[in-house]
Design a protein around this motif. Structure first.
Motif, PDB file in Angstrom:
ATOM      1  N   CYS A   9      -4.631  19.940  -4.366  1.00 39.66           N
ATOM      2  CA  CYS A   9      -5.648  19.346  -5.325  1.00 39.66           C
ATOM      3  C   CYS A   9      -6.653  20.277  -5.870  1.00 39.66           C
ATOM      4  N   VAL A  10      -7.035  19.836  -7.001  1.00 33.70           N
ATOM      5  CA  VAL A  10      -8.113  20.600  -7.781  1.00 33.70           C
ATOM      6  C   VAL A  10      -8.846  19.956  -8.647  1.00 33.70           C
ATOM      7  N   LEU A  11     -10.044  20.183  -8.894  1.00 32.11           N
ATOM      8  CA  LEU A  11     -11.065  19.506 -10.096  1.00 32.11           C
ATOM      9  C   LEU A  11     -10.601  20.500 -11.129  1.00 32.11           C
ATOM     10  N   VAL A  12     -10.349  19.826 -12.244  1.00 33.27           N
ATOM     11  CA  VAL A  12      -9.877  20.529 -13.455  1.00 33.27           C
ATOM     12  C   VAL A  12     -10.734  20.185 -14.662  1.00 33.27           C
ATOM     13  N   ASP A  13     -10.889  21.095 -15.659  1.00 33.33           N
ATOM     14  CA  ASP A  13     -11.684  21.026 -16.635  1.00 33.33           C
ATOM     15  C   ASP A  13     -11.020  21.885 -17.782  1.00 33.33           C
ATOM     16  N   SER A  14     -10.037  21.564 -18.555  1.00 38.73           N
ATOM     17  CA  SER A  14      -9.257  22.205 -19.366  1.00 38.73           C
ATOM     18  C   SER A  14      -9.170  21.419 -20.800  1.00 38.73           C
ATOM     19  N   GLU A  15      -8.617  21.964 -21.756  1.00 38.41           N
ATOM     20  CA  GLU A  15      -8.023  21.370 -22.967  1.00 38.41           C
ATOM     21  C   GLU A  15      -7.146  20.203 -22.807  1.00 38.41           C
ATOM     22  N   ILE A  16      -6.355  20.663 -21.454  1.00 39.24           N
ATOM     23  CA  ILE A  16      -5.066  19.779 -21.306  1.00 39.24           C
ATOM     24  C   ILE A  16      -5.715  18.672 -20.361  1.00 39.24           C
ATOM     25  N   ARG A  17      -6.332  18.986 -19.229  1.00 35.51           N
ATOM     26  CA  ARG A  17      -6.714  17.785 -18.404  1.00 35.51           C
ATOM     27  C   ARG A  17      -8.117  18.164 -17.850  1.00 35.51           C
ATOM     28  N   THR A  18      -8.808  17.092 -17.673  1.00 35.81           N
ATOM     29  CA  THR A  18     -10.264  17.118 -17.091  1.00 35.81           C
ATOM     30  C   THR A  18     -10.095  15.850 -16.106  1.00 35.81           C
TER      31      THR A  18
ATOM     32  N   ALA B 285       0.906  -1.047   0.029  1.00 32.48           N
ATOM     33  CA  ALA B 285      -0.104   0.059  -0.025  1.00 32.48           C
ATOM     34  C   ALA B 285       0.934   1.071   0.042  1.00 32.48           C
ATOM     35  N   LEU B 286       0.587   1.935  -1.008  1.00 35.30           N
ATOM     36  CA  LEU B 286       1.421   3.482  -1.062  1.00 35.30           C
ATOM     37  C   LEU B 286       0.551   4.710  -0.945  1.00 35.30           C
ATOM     38  N   GLU B 287       0.703   5.184   0.311  1.00 34.24           N
ATOM     39  CA  GLU B 287      -0.069   6.404   0.575  1.00 34.24           C
ATOM     40  C   GLU B 287       0.559   7.667   0.071  1.00 34.24           C
ATOM     41  N   LEU B 288      -0.115   8.451  -0.680  1.00 27.73           N
ATOM     42  CA  LEU B 288       0.144   9.742  -1.264  1.00 27.73           C
ATOM     43  C   LEU B 288      -0.430  10.964  -0.415  1.00 27.73           C
ATOM     44  N   HIS B 289       0.322  11.961  -0.261  1.00 32.31           N
ATOM     45  CA  HIS B 289       0.285  13.297   0.550  1.00 32.31           C
ATOM     46  C   HIS B 289       0.355  14.485  -0.302  1.00 32.31           C
ATOM     47  N   PRO B 290      -0.649  14.528  -1.181  1.00 36.34           N
ATOM     48  CA  PRO B 290      -0.773  15.705  -2.119  1.00 36.34           C
ATOM     49  C   PRO B 290      -0.320  17.068  -1.415  1.00 36.34           C
ATOM     50  N   GLY B 291       0.153  17.802  -1.950  1.00 36.23           N
ATOM     51  CA  GLY B 291       0.427  19.373  -1.463  1.00 36.23           C
ATOM     52  C   GLY B 291      -0.829  20.241  -1.968  1.00 36.23           C
TER      53      GLY B 291
ATOM     54  N   LEU C  21      -3.057   4.965  -2.524  1.00 34.76           N
ATOM     55  CA  LEU C  21      -3.988   5.764  -1.826  1.00 34.76           C
ATOM     56  C   LEU C  21      -3.898   7.149  -1.908  1.00 34.76           C
ATOM     57  N   ALA C  22      -4.880   7.460  -2.533  1.00 35.42           N
ATOM     58  CA  ALA C  22      -4.877   9.099  -3.033  1.00 35.42           C
ATOM     59  C   ALA C  22      -5.859   9.747  -2.326  1.00 35.42           C
ATOM     60  N   PRO C  23      -5.606  10.594  -1.374  1.00 35.38           N
ATOM     61  CA  PRO C  23      -6.534  11.694  -0.844  1.00 35.38           C
ATOM     62  C   PRO C  23      -6.594  12.662  -1.935  1.00 35.38           C
ATOM     63  N   ALA C  24      -7.960  13.326  -1.849  1.00 33.15           N
ATOM     64  CA  ALA C  24      -8.270  14.616  -2.582  1.00 33.15           C
ATOM     65  C   ALA C  24      -9.361  15.204  -2.208  1.00 33.15           C
ATOM     66  N   TYR C  25      -9.292  16.339  -2.564  1.00 35.68           N
ATOM     67  CA  TYR C  25     -10.396  17.488  -2.121  1.00 35.68           C
ATOM     68  C   TYR C  25     -10.650  18.423  -3.294  1.00 35.68           C
ATOM     69  N   TYR C  26     -11.702  19.108  -3.200  1.00 40.24           N
ATOM     70  CA  TYR C  26     -12.160  20.161  -4.206  1.00 40.24           C
ATOM     71  C   TYR C  26     -13.339  20.823  -3.849  1.00 40.24           C
TER      72      TYR C  26
ATOM     73  N   TYR D 100     -14.304  15.765   0.023  1.00 45.82           N
ATOM     74  CA  TYR D 100     -13.143  14.778   0.376  1.00 45.82           C
ATOM     75  C   TYR D 100     -13.357  13.593  -0.130  1.00 45.82           C
ATOM     76  N   LEU D 101     -12.212  13.391  -0.700  1.00 46.18           N
ATOM     77  CA  LEU D 101     -12.311  11.771  -1.286  1.00 46.18           C
ATOM     78  C   LEU D 101     -10.971  11.126  -0.870  1.00 46.18           C
ATOM     79  N   LEU D 102     -11.175   9.810  -0.793  1.00 43.30           N
ATOM     80  CA  LEU D 102      -9.969   8.900  -0.319  1.00 43.30           C
ATOM     81  C   LEU D 102     -10.148   7.907  -1.655  1.00 43.30           C
ATOM     82  N   ILE D 103      -9.137   7.867  -2.575  1.00 42.53           N
ATOM     83  CA  ILE D 103      -9.456   7.143  -3.808  1.00 42.53           C
ATOM     84  C   ILE D 103      -8.291   6.272  -3.710  1.00 42.53           C
ATOM     85  N   VAL D 104      -8.713   4.744  -3.784  1.00 38.89           N
ATOM     86  CA  VAL D 104      -7.696   3.611  -3.603  1.00 38.89           C
ATOM     87  C   VAL D 104      -7.673   2.943  -4.910  1.00 38.89           C
ATOM     88  N   GLU D 105      -6.717   3.090  -5.721  1.00 39.67           N
ATOM     89  CA  GLU D 105      -6.226   2.549  -6.796  1.00 39.67           C
ATOM     90  C   GLU D 105      -5.850   1.093  -6.781  1.00 39.67           C
ATOM     91  N   LYS D 106      -6.462   0.039  -7.318  1.00 41.78           N
ATOM     92  CA  LYS D 106      -6.056  -1.316  -6.881  1.00 41.78           C
ATOM     93  C   LYS D 106      -5.618  -2.213  -7.924  1.00 41.78           C
TER      94      LYS D 106
END
Length: 163
Positions: A48-57, A40-46, A110-115, A95-101
């Motif tokens: 987070c943002v919800l994005v909707d752009s031509e580059i990333r959504t 299990a790899l825990e990530l600690h983002p500095g 495990l990636a925590p996120a918020y927006y 607030y989200l806790l995303i667990v990619e398996k």
């Protein structure tokens, strides 16, 4: 709101306590995976943002360099085809806790996120319309690891909450 004596920006106590709860949940969840023999790899983002752009959504999380490198080396040998999303709405934040398996290798990221839930109906509609949400785990230099999800609803507020 009070500013701290060092003159830094005012703190949002409620947002900080919501974020800390997600970080605490991530630690407990990661330990549960490890107790079952998973990596299990825990990530600690500095940030987070919800994005909707031509580059990333999707959801964009910025990682410290060493964690990004750990993630990058981990994904070389894994196929993350399953995800669990734990969502906790706050007053204005999601607030989200995303667990990619990877079930085959018993590996979890495990990636925590918020927006901000008020970040715009248009972003939510764009993601729902695309029928796909991407989680971008990136470094400051814009290199990123991407996880793609066809079921967007677990990541987004319910349509009634969007308003």
């Amino acid at each position: 709101m009070d500013e701290d004596p060092a003159g830094d920006a005012p703190s949002n106590v409620q947002a900080q306590s919501g974020w800390q709860a997600v970080i605490d949940d991530m630690a407990v969840t990661a330990d549960e995976y490890r107790d079952r023999g998973w990596t299990a790899l825990e990530l600690h983002p500095g940030d987070c943002v919800l994005v909707d752009s031509e580059i990333r959504t999707g959801i964009d999380v910025v990682l410290p360099g060493p964690e990004y490198e750990d993630l990058e080396s981990l994904i070389e040998d894994c196929t993350f085809a399953d995800v669990d999303v734990f969502r906790a709405p706050g007053d204005s934040m999601i607030y989200l806790l995303i667990v990619e398996k990877d079930l085959d290798s018993k590996t979890a990221v495990l990636a925590p996120a918020y927006y901000d839930a008020g970040s715009g109906q248009a972003k939510f509609e764009a993601i729902r319309s695309d029928g796909e949400l991407r989680l971008f785990c990136r470094r400051l230099n814009d290199e990123y690891v991407e996880f793609v999800h066809d079921d967007v609803e677990p990541f987004l507020p319910s349509p009634l909450q969007d308003e």
